[in-house]
Design a protein around this motif. Sequence first.
Motif, PDB file in Angstrom:
ATOM      1  N   TYR A 104       0.843  -1.196   0.000  1.00  0.00           N
ATOM      2  CA  TYR A 104       0.000   0.000   0.000  1.00  0.00           C
ATOM      3  C   TYR A 104       0.872   1.238   0.000  1.00  0.00           C
ATOM      4  N   LEU A 122       0.722   8.095  -8.886  1.00  0.00           N
ATOM      5  CA  LEU A 122      -0.342   7.158  -9.265  1.00  0.00           C
ATOM      6  C   LEU A 122       0.038   6.410 -10.536  1.00  0.00           C
ATOM      7  N   VAL A 127      -1.262   2.798  -9.306  1.00  0.00           N
ATOM      8  CA  VAL A 127      -2.241   2.799  -8.225  1.00  0.00           C
ATOM      9  C   VAL A 127      -3.639   2.729  -8.831  1.00  0.00           C
ATOM     10  N   LYS A 128      -4.420   1.777  -8.351  1.00  0.00           N
ATOM     11  CA  LYS A 128      -5.774   1.573  -8.895  1.00  0.00           C
ATOM     12  C   LYS A 128      -6.833   2.216  -8.005  1.00  0.00           C
ATOM     13  N   VAL A 129      -6.595   2.228  -6.709  1.00  0.00           N
ATOM     14  CA  VAL A 129      -7.589   2.750  -5.757  1.00  0.00           C
ATOM     15  C   VAL A 129      -6.928   3.763  -4.863  1.00  0.00           C
TER      16      VAL A 129
END
Length: 129
Positions: A104, A122, A127-129
């Motif tokens: 994370y 990102l 990064v997806k979320v």
Amino acid sequence: MEQQSCILRDLLVQLRRQEAADEQAPDGIAREFARLKSQSIKYRTDKTYPTKTAEKQENNKKNRYKDIVPFDHTRVKLTLTTAKNDGEYINASFIKGVSGSRAYIATQGPLPHTVLDFLRMLWEYEVKV
């Protein structure tokens, strides 16, 4: 679908009960956050985990909160550049997950002048979320 709905309702009821218990308990969630803040201050004061990069003058303005900065050994480094003056610093840290390190990224919301750094992070780390 019905079963999932029941499970979710039960979870919400359990969370509400836990929140109520935590508010009344001497070692509830508020105490845990206070303990974490105290531990973080101690780490910075004792230099247990250095934050030299975050404290550099050119990076200081990129920190939304001056007392919440990434440790050097866990900080996210940006390598993708879009402009000549892009740096590698962003106020973000990798956090270990169950399956290993770097599961994370914890970061502060971007400031008006760090939005591009945020978007670079990102993109670079997918990064997806």
